[in-house]
Design a protein around this motif. Structure first.
Motif, PDB file in Angstrom:
ATOM      1  N   PRO A   2       0.819  -1.215   0.000  1.00 52.01           N
ATOM      2  CA  PRO A   2       0.000   0.000   0.000  1.00 52.01           C
ATOM      3  C   PRO A   2       0.852   1.264   0.000  1.00 52.01           C
ATOM      4  O   PRO A   2       1.997   1.270   0.478  1.00 52.01           O
ATOM      5  N   TYR A   3       0.254   2.278  -0.610  1.00 54.02           N
ATOM      6  CA  TYR A   3       0.844   3.632  -0.578  1.00 54.02           C
ATOM      7  C   TYR A   3      -0.229   4.557  -0.043  1.00 54.02           C
ATOM      8  O   TYR A   3      -1.351   4.571  -0.564  1.00 54.02           O
ATOM      9  N   VAL A   4       0.092   5.281   1.012  1.00 54.01           N
ATOM     10  CA  VAL A   4      -0.892   6.187   1.620  1.00 54.01           C
ATOM     11  C   VAL A   4      -0.329   7.602   1.606  1.00 54.01           C
ATOM     12  O   VAL A   4       0.804   7.837   2.049  1.00 54.01           O
ATOM     13  N   PHE A  41       4.062   2.213   2.325  1.00 54.77           N
ATOM     14  CA  PHE A  41       4.539   3.612   2.373  1.00 54.77           C
ATOM     15  C   PHE A  41       3.435   4.499   2.946  1.00 54.77           C
ATOM     16  O   PHE A  41       2.275   4.356   2.560  1.00 54.77           O
ATOM     17  N   VAL A  42       3.816   5.399   3.825  1.00 54.51           N
ATOM     18  CA  VAL A  42       2.885   6.436   4.296  1.00 54.51           C
ATOM     19  C   VAL A  42       3.596   7.779   4.142  1.00 54.51           C
ATOM     20  O   VAL A  42       4.654   7.988   4.746  1.00 54.51           O
TER      21      VAL A  42
END
Lengths: 72, 72, 72, 72, 72, 72
Positions: A2-4, A41-42
């Motif tokens: 995920p990418y946030v 990633f955040v």
């Protein structure tokens, strides 16, 4: 995987608060979707109040009006 | 027509390196998809290490831990 | 650590072409900025021609006009 | 409900101009799609000229070349 | 005011899981930064596995290789 | 040079309405910042109601509740 991308107004969020957002968002994706934290990633983007508009006006103007109106 | 948004941590990428990323990405889109460079945008965003999280922690913390651990 | 978001019009890019964009962009970031491929994300977003505007008109309209005008 | 992200090069847009972009974009979404301004976000991001590439070169380089070439 | 954009691979996240991501992210922003939920946006984007690259290859290829390799 | 990304819920915006958003946004950037329309991108992204959260709930849930509550 995920990418946030978290966008907030630039109003003094501390490194600790940003760390808490990063940890909390990652934990949520691990718990809900069983994602791998190592590839999660955040990114936090802080946006100037002049550059963020809501209801047709900038947050700068909205904050000023609220300050003049005094406590609700 | 392509629009490319490259996010990297703010760790001293030089103007030359950014120019190389812009040129290389544009060339890739021309070569692979025959895109028109005149309408190909490449934007590079540099993100503070406090604001980029991976595996639930900020890059700042990860870099500090790696420095303390010394060369692998 | 890099995150790359590539937006192209939805005009039939093949899985092979998309794989080439992913590999080429990752190699570029490794070569230019010595980034770790294991934590390099490349996301490709295909956008409908009705939904992509340039010079005030959608790509759909621009393509139709170019087709009517015949070869330059 | 709409969210609009406007990226422009960092070339001195004033607070008034940014306010005009916020108001104009919000009005457009209200007029065309009958959206609720109270939940319409407009974010403006100003990007350094070194970090914005078009036709394979940065805006910095393009501006310098145009300046050297003198008025068209 | 916050805007959160969550990108995940399109691998069958249910409406309930997406509702949990929306609620969890909003609660986190309320708890950590005291944000107003009424103006907190959370958008989830599901990306095809062909279109998401990591370590230079698409998630499609990575999943196939992992399936062939069998349980670790 | 501007790039505008408009996200709206997927609720039946017509090609004509999207064309109007593209034209209107481009005109606004030309009028306010004297930008070159030939290199002004406007991208519209339509997001499923399940995937857009506000106040901690998806637009799907909010629309259902509003429908059950009947006209205000």
């Amino acid at each position: 995987m995920p990418y946030v991308h978290i966008q907030i107004t630039r109003e003094g969020a501390s490194a600790e608060q940003k760390a808490e957002l990063i940890a909390g968002t990652t934990d949520l994706l691990v718990r809900v979707l069983n994602k791998n934290p190592a590839t999660t990633f955040v990114l936090i983007e802080e946006v100037d109040a002049d550059n963020w508009g809501i209801a047709g006006e900038s947050v700068t103007v909205l904050r000023q009006r609220a300050a003049q109106a005094g406590p609700q």
